[in-house]
Design a protein around this motif. Structure first.
Motif, short mmCIF file in Angstrom:
data_model
loop_
_atom_site.label_atom_id
_atom_site.label_comp_id
_atom_site.label_asym_id
_atom_site.label_seq_id
_atom_site.Cartn_x
_atom_site.Cartn_y
_atom_site.Cartn_z
N ARG A 280 0.83 -1.21 0.00
CA ARG A 280 0.00 0.00 0.00
C ARG A 280 0.86 1.25 0.00
N ASP B 112 0.97 3.81 -3.16
CA ASP B 112 0.53 5.19 -2.96
C ASP B 112 1.65 6.18 -3.31
N THR C 66 1.96 6.02 -7.34
CA THR C 66 0.83 6.59 -8.08
C THR C 66 0.40 7.95 -7.54
N ARG C 67 1.07 8.41 -6.48
CA ARG C 67 0.74 9.69 -5.83
C ARG C 67 -0.73 9.76 -5.41
N GLY C 68 -1.25 8.63 -4.93
CA GLY C 68 -2.62 8.60 -4.44
C GLY C 68 -3.68 8.43 -5.49
N TYR C 69 -3.30 8.32 -6.75
CA TYR C 69 -4.29 8.12 -7.81
C TYR C 69 -4.96 6.76 -7.62
N PRO C 70 -6.30 6.70 -7.60
CA PRO C 70 -6.98 5.43 -7.32
C PRO C 70 -6.84 4.42 -8.48
N GLY D 264 -4.69 -0.56 -5.97
CA GLY D 264 -4.59 0.38 -4.85
C GLY D 264 -5.81 0.31 -3.95
N ARG D 265 -7.00 0.20 -4.55
CA ARG D 265 -8.22 0.06 -3.74
C ARG D 265 -8.21 -1.24 -2.95
N ARG E 281 -5.87 -0.72 -0.05
CA ARG E 281 -6.51 0.14 0.94
C ARG E 281 -7.58 -0.62 1.71
N VAL F 262 -1.37 6.88 4.74
CA VAL F 262 -0.22 6.11 4.26
C VAL F 262 0.87 6.08 5.33
#
Length: 87
Positions: free
Chosen positions: A23, A27, A30-34, A38-39, A42, A62
């Motif tokens: 995770r 993150d 991808t700089r938090g891009y969903p 990633g989902r 999370r 994160v």
């Protein structure tokens, strides 16, 4: 019997550790891009985030998950020491 129990706990800690590492790495990359993966990371690490939120409410999710990685490594090392000392 104790060896099998220690092995099971080690596997559970290893999976949790690699989920947390995944995770954090995803993150950061991808700089938090969903994303779909990633989902999934999370979703599987939300319990770690919730526990960390009680102790460190000002950190980002994160960062709270990243704080668990040394905990998992330490627990796995402690299990190894227990396993070696009982052998």
């Amino acid at each position: 019997m104790i060896r099998e129990l220690v092995e099971l706990v080690n596997w559970i800690l290893a999976v949790a550790m690699w989920l947390a590492i995944g995770r954090v790495a995803l993150d950061v990359l991808t700089r938090g891009y969903p994303t779909v993966i990633g989902r999934l990371f999370r979703f599987l690490t939300v319990p770690l985030d919730r526990v960390g939120e009680r102790f460190f409410p000002r950190l980002t999710p994160v960062a709270r998950v990243a704080l668990w990685i040394p905990v998992f490594v330490g627990l796995r090392l402690a299990l190894f020491v227990v396993l070696v000392s009982t052998s």
